[in-house]
Scaffold this motif. Structure first.
Motif, PDB file in Angstrom:
ATOM      1  N   SER A 178       0.864  -1.153  -0.075  1.00  0.00           N
ATOM      2  CA  SER A 178      -0.228  -0.050  -0.025  1.00  0.00           C
ATOM      3  C   SER A 178       0.834   1.335   0.006  1.00  0.00           C
ATOM      4  N   GLY A 179       2.177   0.963   0.398  1.00  0.00           N
ATOM      5  CA  GLY A 179       3.053   2.393   0.410  1.00  0.00           C
ATOM      6  C   GLY A 179       2.531   2.930   1.633  1.00  0.00           C
ATOM      7  N   ARG A 180       1.753   2.791   2.438  1.00  0.00           N
ATOM      8  CA  ARG A 180       1.178   3.747   3.703  1.00  0.00           C
ATOM      9  C   ARG A 180       2.121   3.559   5.064  1.00  0.00           C
ATOM     10  N   LYS A 181       2.267   4.349   5.826  1.00  0.00           N
ATOM     11  CA  LYS A 181       2.811   4.036   7.009  1.00  0.00           C
ATOM     12  C   LYS A 181       1.805   3.754   8.102  1.00  0.00           C
ATOM     13  N   ILE A 182       1.802   2.569   8.337  1.00  0.00           N
ATOM     14  CA  ILE A 182       0.755   1.797   9.246  1.00  0.00           C
ATOM     15  C   ILE A 182       1.506   1.041  10.177  1.00  0.00           C
ATOM     16  N   TRP A 183       1.076   1.116  11.356  1.00  0.00           N
ATOM     17  CA  TRP A 183       1.804   0.347  12.535  1.00  0.00           C
ATOM     18  C   TRP A 183       1.081  -1.175  12.230  1.00  0.00           C
ATOM     19  N   LEU A 184       1.846  -2.049  12.587  1.00  0.00           N
ATOM     20  CA  LEU A 184       1.489  -3.593  12.486  1.00  0.00           C
ATOM     21  C   LEU A 184       1.855  -4.050  13.875  1.00  0.00           C
ATOM     22  N   GLU A 185       0.738  -4.005  14.766  1.00  0.00           N
ATOM     23  CA  GLU A 185       0.767  -4.360  16.019  1.00  0.00           C
ATOM     24  C   GLU A 185       0.332  -5.787  16.364  1.00  0.00           C
ATOM     25  N   VAL A 186       0.897  -6.631  17.306  1.00  0.00           N
ATOM     26  CA  VAL A 186       0.854  -8.235  17.461  1.00  0.00           C
ATOM     27  C   VAL A 186       0.217  -8.294  18.772  1.00  0.00           C
ATOM     28  N   ASP A 187      -0.753  -8.935  19.012  1.00  0.00           N
ATOM     29  CA  ASP A 187      -1.468  -8.945  20.415  1.00  0.00           C
ATOM     30  C   ASP A 187      -1.988 -10.465  20.773  1.00  0.00           C
ATOM     31  N   GLY A 188      -1.228 -10.963  21.837  1.00  0.00           N
ATOM     32  CA  GLY A 188      -1.542 -12.297  22.535  1.00  0.00           C
ATOM     33  C   GLY A 188      -0.203 -13.194  22.621  1.00  0.00           C
ATOM     34  N   GLY A 189      -0.032 -13.584  23.670  1.00  0.00           N
ATOM     35  CA  GLY A 189       0.946 -14.470  24.046  1.00  0.00           C
ATOM     36  C   GLY A 189       2.572 -14.146  23.807  1.00  0.00           C
ATOM     37  N   ILE A 190       2.673 -12.639  23.655  1.00  0.00           N
ATOM     38  CA  ILE A 190       4.097 -12.106  23.542  1.00  0.00           C
ATOM     39  C   ILE A 190       4.813 -12.359  24.661  1.00  0.00           C
ATOM     40  N   ASN A 191       6.056 -12.731  24.533  1.00  0.00           N
ATOM     41  CA  ASN A 191       7.179 -12.770  25.571  1.00  0.00           C
ATOM     42  C   ASN A 191       8.479 -12.685  25.042  1.00  0.00           C
ATOM     43  N   ALA A 192       9.528 -12.896  25.749  1.00  0.00           N
ATOM     44  CA  ALA A 192      10.736 -12.853  25.351  1.00  0.00           C
ATOM     45  C   ALA A 192      11.080 -14.048  24.242  1.00  0.00           C
ATOM     46  N   GLN A 193      10.315 -15.244  24.423  1.00  0.00           N
ATOM     47  CA  GLN A 193      10.585 -16.092  23.305  1.00  0.00           C
ATOM     48  C   GLN A 193       9.888 -15.688  22.048  1.00  0.00           C
ATOM     49  N   THR A 194       8.444 -15.125  21.997  1.00  0.00           N
ATOM     50  CA  THR A 194       7.897 -15.120  20.839  1.00  0.00           C
ATOM     51  C   THR A 194       7.984 -13.839  20.191  1.00  0.00           C
ATOM     52  N   SER A 195       8.597 -12.635  21.019  1.00  0.00           N
ATOM     53  CA  SER A 195       8.616 -11.524  20.129  1.00  0.00           C
ATOM     54  C   SER A 195       9.614 -11.405  19.229  1.00  0.00           C
ATOM     55  N   PRO A 196      10.607 -12.154  19.331  1.00  0.00           N
ATOM     56  CA  PRO A 196      11.737 -12.180  17.984  1.00  0.00           C
ATOM     57  C   PRO A 196      10.813 -12.769  16.708  1.00  0.00           C
ATOM     58  N   VAL A 197       9.946 -13.837  17.098  1.00  0.00           N
ATOM     59  CA  VAL A 197       9.229 -14.371  15.900  1.00  0.00           C
ATOM     60  C   VAL A 197       8.187 -13.154  15.562  1.00  0.00           C
ATOM     61  N   ALA A 198       7.597 -12.637  16.098  1.00  0.00           N
ATOM     62  CA  ALA A 198       6.478 -11.722  15.767  1.00  0.00           C
ATOM     63  C   ALA A 198       7.317 -10.364  14.932  1.00  0.00           C
ATOM     64  N   ILE A 199       8.437 -10.005  15.510  1.00  0.00           N
ATOM     65  CA  ILE A 199       9.112  -9.010  14.815  1.00  0.00           C
ATOM     66  C   ILE A 199       9.788  -9.554  13.634  1.00  0.00           C
ATOM     67  N   LYS A 200      10.360 -10.756  13.486  1.00  0.00           N
ATOM     68  CA  LYS A 200      10.855 -11.263  12.118  1.00  0.00           C
ATOM     69  C   LYS A 200       9.741 -11.223  11.133  1.00  0.00           C
ATOM     70  N   ALA A 201       8.632 -11.550  11.520  1.00  0.00           N
ATOM     71  CA  ALA A 201       7.396 -11.928  10.728  1.00  0.00           C
ATOM     72  C   ALA A 201       6.788 -10.364  10.210  1.00  0.00           C
ATOM     73  N   GLY A 202       7.250  -9.444  11.055  1.00  0.00           N
ATOM     74  CA  GLY A 202       6.962  -7.938  10.491  1.00  0.00           C
ATOM     75  C   GLY A 202       6.195  -6.954  11.448  1.00  0.00           C
TER      76      GLY A 202
END
Ligand code: DX5
Ligand code: ZN
Length: 232
Positions: A178-202
């Motif tokens: 889209s070329g737009r500046k839009i935050w991509l926030e992820v919600d649920g089960g985020i901790n030190a183990q899962t945050s790298p996975v979420a960040i890597k995915a975008g």
């Protein structure tokens, strides 16, 4: 109503963390909020549940109003309600900086997003885990943030779903295209183990409830989530 002047920042290339007060000690909410603010939280995530869209109840506008008078953190308000149109004005008046509605709600999403923007509040759209990300396409011009649910909404303390990274990647691609500046926030089960996975995915914003508020050291927990580098 005087226009709400949202404190929510524009996308700025950093990873933002939003502690969810659903997991705070509600007898000591102010203390818990002060602690995460001092620890460097970027936003405060406030989960609103109507007992219908999700099988749980949580907070109303009065809680947002109290938080607004208490903290400088931007208030990221997640409306898990069947009829968001009924609640936009009360939460905007109460001081929400961002209002996120679900595409699966019963109200017209574009109408809801236009109503939020007209009040000077930033707009978000959330997807449940099984919702097709393509539903976002006609909405991208109206939103500042997409909230990808990495658990089935309704309760804190659940496990990050294995299907979440693919969903996050698909949303990241849509935002990119889209070329737009839009935050991509992820919600649920985020901790030190899962945050790298979420960040890597975008993801560039992360909600975390249990991992921060149930930790003996919330400042450390928040740091771990923020500093987690994607695996190579
Ligand atoms: C779930 C809520 C989440 C929840 C996250 O319906 O939208 O914001 O509080 O909590 P944790 O981080 O404990 O999974
Ligand atoms: Zn939430």
């Amino acid at each position: 109503m005087k226009k709400n002047t949202s404190k929510m920042p524009a996308v700025n290339g950093t990873i933002c963390v939003a502690p969810s007060i659903l997991s705070a000690d509600l007898c000591h909410l102010g203390e818990d909020v002060s602690r995460v603010a001092q620890a460097g939280a970027d936003w405060l995530h406030v989960d609103i549940m109507d007992g219908h869209f999700v099988p749980n109840l949580s907070f109303g506008p009065a809680v947002v109003r109290s938080l607004k008078g208490f903290t400088d953190l931007p208030l990221d308000v997640h409306l898990m309600v069947t009829n968001p149109l009924n609640f936009i004005l009360p939460f905007a008046k109460a001081g929400a900086d961002l209002l996120t509605v679900h595409v699966e709600s019963q109200d017209d999403t574009v109408q809801a997003l236009q109503a939020i923007r007209a009040l000077g509040v930033k707009t978000g759209v959330s997807l449940k885990p099984d919702t097709n990300p393509e539903m976002l396409k006609p909405l991208l011009e109206y939103i500042d943030l997409v909230l990808v649910m990495s658990v089935y909404p309704g309760f804190g303390g659940q496990e990050f779903l294995q299907s979440a990274p693919a969903q996050i990647q698909a949303v990241r691609q849509l935002i990119h295209a889209s070329g737009r500046k839009i935050w991509l926030e992820v919600d649920g089960g985020i901790n030190a183990q899962t945050s790298p996975v979420a960040i890597k995915a975008g993801a560039d914003a992360l909600v975390a409830g249990h991992a921060i508020f149930s930790s003996a050291d919330p400042a450390w927990a928040l740091k771990q989530i923020r500093q987690a580098a994607p695996e190579i």
